[in-house]
Design a protein around this motif. Structure first.
Motif, PDB file in Angstrom:
ATOM      1  N   LYS A  78      36.862  83.827 -46.197  1.00  0.00           N
ATOM      2  CA  LYS A  78      36.146  84.397 -45.060  1.00  0.00           C
ATOM      3  C   LYS A  78      35.077  85.334 -45.580  1.00  0.00           C
ATOM      4  O   LYS A  78      35.343  86.194 -46.401  1.00  0.00           O
ATOM      5  CB  LYS A  78      37.122  85.146 -44.155  1.00  0.00           C
ATOM      6  CG  LYS A  78      36.489  85.740 -42.922  1.00  0.00           C
ATOM      7  CD  LYS A  78      37.564  86.331 -42.024  1.00  0.00           C
ATOM      8  CE  LYS A  78      37.016  87.108 -40.874  1.00  0.00           C
ATOM      9  NZ  LYS A  78      36.290  86.374 -39.906  1.00  0.00           N
ATOM     10  N   GLY A  80      32.410  88.070 -44.303  1.00  0.00           N
ATOM     11  CA  GLY A  80      31.932  88.933 -43.223  1.00  0.00           C
ATOM     12  C   GLY A  80      32.538  88.590 -41.886  1.00  0.00           C
ATOM     13  O   GLY A  80      33.750  88.475 -41.747  1.00  0.00           O
ATOM     14  N   ILE A  81      31.692  88.397 -40.884  1.00  0.00           N
ATOM     15  CA  ILE A  81      32.172  88.115 -39.536  1.00  0.00           C
ATOM     16  C   ILE A  81      32.244  86.622 -39.244  1.00  0.00           C
ATOM     17  O   ILE A  81      32.600  86.213 -38.150  1.00  0.00           O
ATOM     18  CB  ILE A  81      31.266  88.790 -38.477  1.00  0.00           C
ATOM     19  CG1 ILE A  81      29.843  88.255 -38.569  1.00  0.00           C
ATOM     20  CG2 ILE A  81      31.309  90.293 -38.617  1.00  0.00           C
ATOM     21  CD1 ILE A  81      28.954  88.673 -37.422  1.00  0.00           C
ATOM     22  N   ASP A  83      33.577  82.649 -39.386  1.00  0.00           N
ATOM     23  CA  ASP A  83      34.895  82.042 -39.310  1.00  0.00           C
ATOM     24  C   ASP A  83      35.356  81.648 -40.708  1.00  0.00           C
ATOM     25  O   ASP A  83      34.547  81.301 -41.559  1.00  0.00           O
ATOM     26  CB  ASP A  83      34.865  80.801 -38.407  1.00  0.00           C
ATOM     27  CG  ASP A  83      34.621  81.163 -36.955  1.00  0.00           C
ATOM     28  OD1 ASP A  83      35.032  82.269 -36.550  1.00  0.00           O
ATOM     29  OD2 ASP A  83      34.033  80.346 -36.230  1.00  0.00           O
ATOM     30  N   ARG A 119      33.345  79.692 -28.004  1.00  0.00           N
ATOM     31  CA  ARG A 119      33.453  81.094 -27.615  1.00  0.00           C
ATOM     32  C   ARG A 119      33.043  81.308 -26.155  1.00  0.00           C
ATOM     33  O   ARG A 119      32.926  82.431 -25.700  1.00  0.00           O
ATOM     34  CB  ARG A 119      32.565  81.936 -28.521  1.00  0.00           C
ATOM     35  CG  ARG A 119      32.880  81.748 -29.995  1.00  0.00           C
ATOM     36  CD  ARG A 119      33.025  83.061 -30.685  1.00  0.00           C
ATOM     37  NE  ARG A 119      33.096  82.927 -32.121  1.00  0.00           N
ATOM     38  CZ  ARG A 119      34.233  82.808 -32.793  1.00  0.00           C
ATOM     39  NH1 ARG A 119      35.357  82.775 -32.155  1.00  0.00           N
ATOM     40  NH2 ARG A 119      34.230  82.726 -34.105  1.00  0.00           N
TER      41      ARG A 119
END
Length: 146
Positions: A78, A80-81, A83, A119
């Motif tokens: 993974k 950072g932000i 997936d 999302r």
């Protein structure tokens, strides 16, 4: 001179923090069986206890057949932000005879299909009413006591 040292220190710390924030996080889940471990298990000779000693506990057993053991392992990364991304994955199936002796050991060809994570929110039916419409809509609904 002292002010220049402080600025240099702040710039160095900020750059170190920004570089560290981009470092990927690696996670290993399950039991990734290595090739040398598989070579130790001999079909037709080894039993359940031997497999437990050589490969460890299975990740899961078949639902309707206790003679089928699954060893599932996965390594993800993974950044950072984002997936997590699957880096490696292995599924090994060990089947036993009714007497508890190893029949077969095989790798499952897992052709992974990456499904995007949605999302979005699920739309709900109904009226889209603002706060003012709710307030004004209730004005004539209450009757004074007689």
């Amino acid at each position: 001179m002292k002010n220049l040292k402080n600025k240099t220190f702040i710039i160095l710390m900020a750059s170190a923090i920004s570089i560290a924030a981009c470092t990927p996080t690696t996670n290993v889940r399950g039991n990734i069986i290595e090739d040398f471990q598989l070579k130790e298990v001999v079909p037709g000779i080894d039993g359940r206890s031997d497999v437990l000693k050589k490969l460890g506990s299975p990740t899961t057993k078949a639902t309707f057949d206790d003679n089928v053991w699954y060893y599932i392992g996965q390594e993800t990364e993974k950044r950072g932000i984002l997936d997590p991304e699957v880096m490696s994955e292995r599924i090994v199936v060990v089947t036993f005879s009714d007497e508890g002796i190893v029949d077969t050991i095989q790798d499952v060809d897992n052709s992974r299909v990456d499904l995007p994570i949605a999302r979005d929110k699920t739309p709900t039916s109904g009226n889209e009413v603002t706060v003012m419409q709710q307030f004004l809509g209730n004005l004539g609904r209450f009757n004074p006591p007689q």
